[in-house]
Design a protein around this motif. Structure first.
Motif, PDB file in Angstrom:
ATOM      1  N   SER A  45      31.114  40.019  40.564  1.00  0.00           N
ATOM      2  CA  SER A  45      31.486  39.084  39.511  1.00  0.00           C
ATOM      3  C   SER A  45      32.666  38.233  39.968  1.00  0.00           C
ATOM      4  O   SER A  45      33.466  38.655  40.809  1.00  0.00           O
ATOM      5  N   LEU A  46      32.772  37.032  39.434  1.00  0.00           N
ATOM      6  CA  LEU A  46      33.809  36.114  39.882  1.00  0.00           C
ATOM      7  C   LEU A  46      35.159  36.435  39.248  1.00  0.00           C
ATOM      8  O   LEU A  46      35.267  36.600  38.039  1.00  0.00           O
ATOM      9  N   ASN A  67      40.297  38.571  48.283  1.00  0.00           N
ATOM     10  CA  ASN A  67      39.135  39.430  48.012  1.00  0.00           C
ATOM     11  C   ASN A  67      39.384  40.860  48.486  1.00  0.00           C
ATOM     12  O   ASN A  67      39.009  41.828  47.817  1.00  0.00           O
ATOM     13  N   GLU A 126      29.532  28.759  42.004  1.00  0.00           N
ATOM     14  CA  GLU A 126      29.903  29.839  42.938  1.00  0.00           C
ATOM     15  C   GLU A 126      29.998  29.313  44.367  1.00  0.00           C
ATOM     16  O   GLU A 126      29.742  30.037  45.331  1.00  0.00           O
ATOM     17  N   SER A 183      36.134  36.666  44.322  1.00  0.00           N
ATOM     18  CA  SER A 183      35.221  37.589  43.635  1.00  0.00           C
ATOM     19  C   SER A 183      35.792  38.994  43.534  1.00  0.00           C
ATOM     20  O   SER A 183      36.509  39.460  44.436  1.00  0.00           O
TER      21      SER A 183
END
Length: 327
Positions: free
Chosen positions: A120-121, A151, A81, A115
């Motif tokens: 969550s990715l 994002n 991450e 993300s």
């Protein structure tokens, strides 16, 4: 709700501007003088390039995919991450034997995690090149700005779905409100006409609600209404449309084989709701009245007419204490 496992490029959301993403990756490749700018989605144990720059020397195309099991730069970002920068993959002890390098053209990689709004990715945004690189801090910060734009787009999708849900969902019971019923019901009638299906409409009303509110308070009234909503959720099929259309009034629109199918549903629902009420002494004076209508001619079906007819039969039931048929 957004299906985070659906492929963004193959099943685009109506409120996602993929052309904007395409312009972004094109600009990334130009500004970094790189072979590839790309946005990658991870789903169902697979990476998928949902946007890839369209410069001639790009070796990665839109919808190119590779498995999680393969050692890749995108996988490392998903695992940690964190951002990843490899300026010379061939000279890297860690990366020189990775398939994208040993079997492919990758020599340089700069990537960041992307993300979903729930944390969550989603995947990665990355600049990939067939030559070594020396990206400075300004360039790295620039890629972060591009990442933040992606994002923000994903956040808009979540916000759109939440607003849409609020617009058609009753806040107390989390079933459809009247607007939701109108939207879904119109489509259900169209489908019934297309596939020659029969439609049933059930109108439900909780008896003695005023007495409950006056003696026990509106909080108890809300609890009784929620009890019916939950009973409906447990009793109905996924294809049935449940809606709260008044304080203690509900509608269920369903596909039914015949009128007997609706009768059985109503009897079963009445029993299940009665069972739930008996578990709470506050609801000892409450019961359920219902009326229904049925049509086997979807071509002539009109939702407002069906609602009015089911409503009329419900009040007949409430007045006489007996279910009223749809005739």
């Amino acid at each position: 709700m957004i299906d985070t496992q659906a492929c963004i490029s193959r099943h685009p959301h109506p409120n996602l501007d993929l052309q904007k993403w395409q312009m972004t990756v094109n600009l990334m490749a130009e500004l970094f003088n790189a072979a590839c700018g790309t946005i990658v989605q991870f789903r169902q144990q697979e990476f998928n390039a949902v946007a890839a720059s369209n410069n001639q020397d790009n070796f990665l195309q839109r919808n190119s995919s590779w498995p999680w099991d393969m050692k890749s730069f995108c996988r490392r970002i998903m695992e940690t991450e964190k951002s990843l920068y490899v300026d010379d993959a061939e000279l890297s002890n860690e990366w020189h034997s990775a398939p994208p390098v040993s079997e492919g053209l990758v020599r340089s990689y700069l990537g960041l995690p992307v993300s979903w709004p729930d944390g969550s990715l989603f995947g990665t945004i990355c600049v990939i090149d067939t030559k070594t690189s020396e990206y400075n801090q300004v360039q790295k910060q620039l890629l972060k700005q591009f990442r933040d734009m992606i994002n923000a787009d994903l956040q808009l999708l979540f916000d759109y779905e939440e607003i849409k849900s609020l617009a058609i969902t009753d806040e107390l019971t989390q079933v459809n409100n009247r607007r939701g019923l109108n939207l879904l019901g119109d489509q259900r009638i169209k489908d019934a006409r297309r596939f020659n299906q029969n439609i049933g409409m059930v109108y439900l009303d909780i008896d003695n609600m005023k007495q409950l509110n006056d003696t026990e308070g509106h909080q108890a009234g809300d609890a009784c209404i929620t009890t019916l909503a939950n009973t409906l959720k447990n009793s109905c099929r996924d294809s049935d449309i449940i809606a709260r259309v008044g304080g203690d009034e509900f509608l269920v629109m369903m596909l039914a084989d015949d009128e007997q199918h609706i009768q059985k549903f109503c009897h079963r629902l009445e029993y299940q709701f009665s069972t739930e009420l008996k578990q709470n002494p506050e609801f000892q004076f409450n019961s359920l009245s219902y009326g229904y209508c049925f049509t086997n001619d979807a071509d002539k079906a009109c939702m407002e007419t069906m609602i009015d007819l089911a409503d009329k039969h419900m009040y007949e039931n409430k007045r006489t204490g007996k279910p009223h048929p749809s005739a």
